[in-house]
Design an enzyme around this catalytic site. Structure first.
Site, PDB file in Angstrom:
ATOM      1  N   CYS A  20      40.435  46.394  43.812  1.00  0.00           N
ATOM      2  CA  CYS A  20      40.286  45.153  44.577  1.00  0.00           C
ATOM      3  C   CYS A  20      41.542  44.285  44.458  1.00  0.00           C
ATOM      4  CB  CYS A  20      39.055  44.414  44.060  1.00  0.00           C
ATOM      5  SG  CYS A  20      38.914  42.696  44.566  1.00  0.00           S
ATOM      6  N   CYS A  52      40.979  40.641  43.338  1.00  0.00           N
ATOM      7  CA  CYS A  52      40.603  40.638  41.919  1.00  0.00           C
ATOM      8  C   CYS A  52      41.860  40.633  41.044  1.00  0.00           C
ATOM      9  CB  CYS A  52      39.757  41.864  41.573  1.00  0.00           C
ATOM     10  SG  CYS A  52      38.204  41.976  42.486  1.00  0.00           S
TER      11      CYS A  52
END
Length: 127
Positions: A33, A36
């Site tokens: 991600c 993230c």
């Protein structure tokens, strides 16, 4: 200094953290991600500034390796940040969760929880 973020490896470890710490911020993330990865250093800095044993903790839960915890809380987007008080999911500043790398909202919610945790620690004579 050791990493202030608690990297959760199992549902039992997450349950133990919730049972032993009054306030917990949990970051549900995935290694793949992009957002993230962007917010991770800022999250680590919040943990470094505000972690307080038994009163305030910051956890990271990898949704791919600890799927049971992610499923339990209905995580569908990464990153998702959840907040816990006394083992129960709570809303902070009107947010039941934060989805996405919303740094300002995460910072304000974490700082509010940290302030409450510090007040509890001082009242208990722990600080």
């Amino acid at each position: 200094m050791a990493d202030a973020v608690k990297h959760i490896a199992s549902p039992a470890e997450f349950a133990s953290l919730l049972a032993s710490t009054q306030y917990v911020v949990a970051d549900f993330y995935a290694d793949w991600c992009g957002p993230c990865k962007v917010i991770a250093p800022k999250y680590a800095e919040l943990a470094k500034q505000h972690s307080l044993p038994r009163y305030m903790a910051f956890a990271k839960v990898n949704v791919d390796t600890v799927q049971a915890v992610a499923q339990e809380y209905g995580i569908t987007a990464m990153p998702t940040f959840l907040f816990f008080k006394d083992g129960k999911k709570v809303a902070v500043n009107g947010n039941a969760m934060i989805q996405g790398a919303d740094w300002n909202t995460l910072r304000l919610a974490s700082e509010k929880m940290a302030r409450l945790a510090k007040e509890k620690a001082i009242a208990a004579g722990a600080q």
